[in-house]
Design an enzyme around this catalytic site. Structure first.
Site, PDB file in Angstrom:
ATOM      1  CB  CYS A 174      -0.904   0.019   1.235  1.00  0.00           C
ATOM      2  SG  CYS A 174      -2.183  -1.244   1.218  1.00  0.00           S
ATOM      3  CB  ILE A 175       1.880   3.774  -2.065  1.00  0.00           C
ATOM      4  CG1 ILE A 175       0.959   3.604  -3.283  1.00  0.00           C
ATOM      5  CG2 ILE A 175       3.083   2.835  -2.165  1.00  0.00           C
ATOM      6  CD1 ILE A 175       1.617   3.971  -4.604  1.00  0.00           C
TER       7      ILE A 175
END
Length: 319
Positions: A174-175
């Site tokens: 995830c970013i």
């Protein structure tokens, strides 16, 4: 508010009351079934597929099938029920998903578990879907996520969710925090603690797990079940492709909001990674069980709930 994450917490031991770690009970009742462990592979396309779901259900482990092959979900539910196994699927909130709920109802195929799986679960449209599922498939145990605040947990529980999924962008792929400035990345464990203060129904901790010790910490701070992505993605049974690099084996792993998953570069909040190959998933699950049994013995109890009662200290970071 005090914030911390898994690598900032160490649990404090209590007097041991069992002779052998093997006496410790790691089972958890979650919804209508009891499972060997409080862990579930993430409902991601590189983590779970029908073959692995069948193996997990046959061996008393929980699973949630991903939603990225929507046309195959009804047949998947029918297939699991023909095998006398529980069906656990994911849905979104697009208009087409309402038609899918109608198809399940018309076919008299009510999955034992449904997860409403969206990045931001505190939403009027999620609440609308909760009501629709509960009206049409009332026997289904309904999990709703993802959430990250007590207000979200209160409202989603009130709408009818049977369990909530906690975690906005803390996963390895995830970013979200970099792309949007929002999320629980970097303080996922304290977000779980915060949400547990108001939760009256089970919570799944989703994301940020890096070691088996993080399972015990998740339970300490309120989780009934822990969803794991990258640590489950590298196995023989995982659906990701095997890639060889510099003489070593890896498996492909990507986030549900990645460009790879979406097939486009719009609203991307995930990335693609290579995860070291880890062999058979049964070996990892056995190791997780043994480590949780050890954790229970350190907690001075006989089952998982002993972990809820232990104290803890905060440290700068655990290597």
């Amino acid at each position: 508010m005090q914030t911390f994450d898994y690598n900032n917490v160490q649990l404090l031991p209590e007097k041991c009351i069992i002779k052998s770690r093997k006496e410790a009970d790691t089972t958890i009742k979650f919804g209508p079934h009891t499972f060997k462990l409080p862990v579930v592979p993430a409902n991601m396309q590189t983590v779970i597929d029908e073959n692995l779901a069948t193996w997990l259900a046959s061996n008393d482990y929980f699973y949630v099938m991903h939603r990225f092959q929507p046309a195959e979900r009804l047949d998947f539910v029918k297939s699991m029920h023909r095998k006398k196994l529980f069906a656990s699927i994911s849905v979104g909130i697009k208009d087409s998903e309402y038609k899918f709920i109608d198809e399940l109802k018309d076919a008299k195929e009510s999955p034992e578990y449904i997860t409403i799986d969206v990045a931001h679960g505190h939403s009027d449209f999620v609440i609308k879907m909760i009501h629709y599922i509960k009206d049409n498939l009332p026997e289904t145990f309904l999990i709703v996520g993802n959430l990250g605040t007590p207000d979200a947990v209160r409202e989603i529980e009130r709408a009818g969710a049977d369990a909530t999924k906690i975690g906005i962008g803390p996963g390895k792929a995830c970013i979200t925090k970099y792309k949007t400035g929002f999320g629980t990345g970097g303080w996922q464990l304290s977000a779980l603690k915060w949400c547990s203060k108001v939760a009256t129904k089970p919570m799944i901790a989703d994301g940020g797990i890096r070691t088996n010790g993080d399972l015990a910490k998740s339970i300490k701070f309120g989780a009934s079940m822990i969803m794991i992505g990258s640590m489950f993605a590298g196995h023989l049974e995982s659906p990701g492709e095997i890639v060889e690099k510099d003489g070593k084996k890896f498996k492909q792993y990507w986030g549900s909001a990645s460009a790879k998953q979406k097939g486009a570069r719009h609203n991307v909040e995930g990335r693609q990674l290579l995860i070291p190959y880890r062999g058979k998933i049964n070996d990892t699950l056995t190791e997780m069980q043994e480590d949780l049994q050890s954790a229970i013995s350190y907690a001075g109890g006989k089952d998982l709930m002993a972990l809820r009662k232990v104290n803890y200290v905060l440290v700068d970071s655990i290597d």
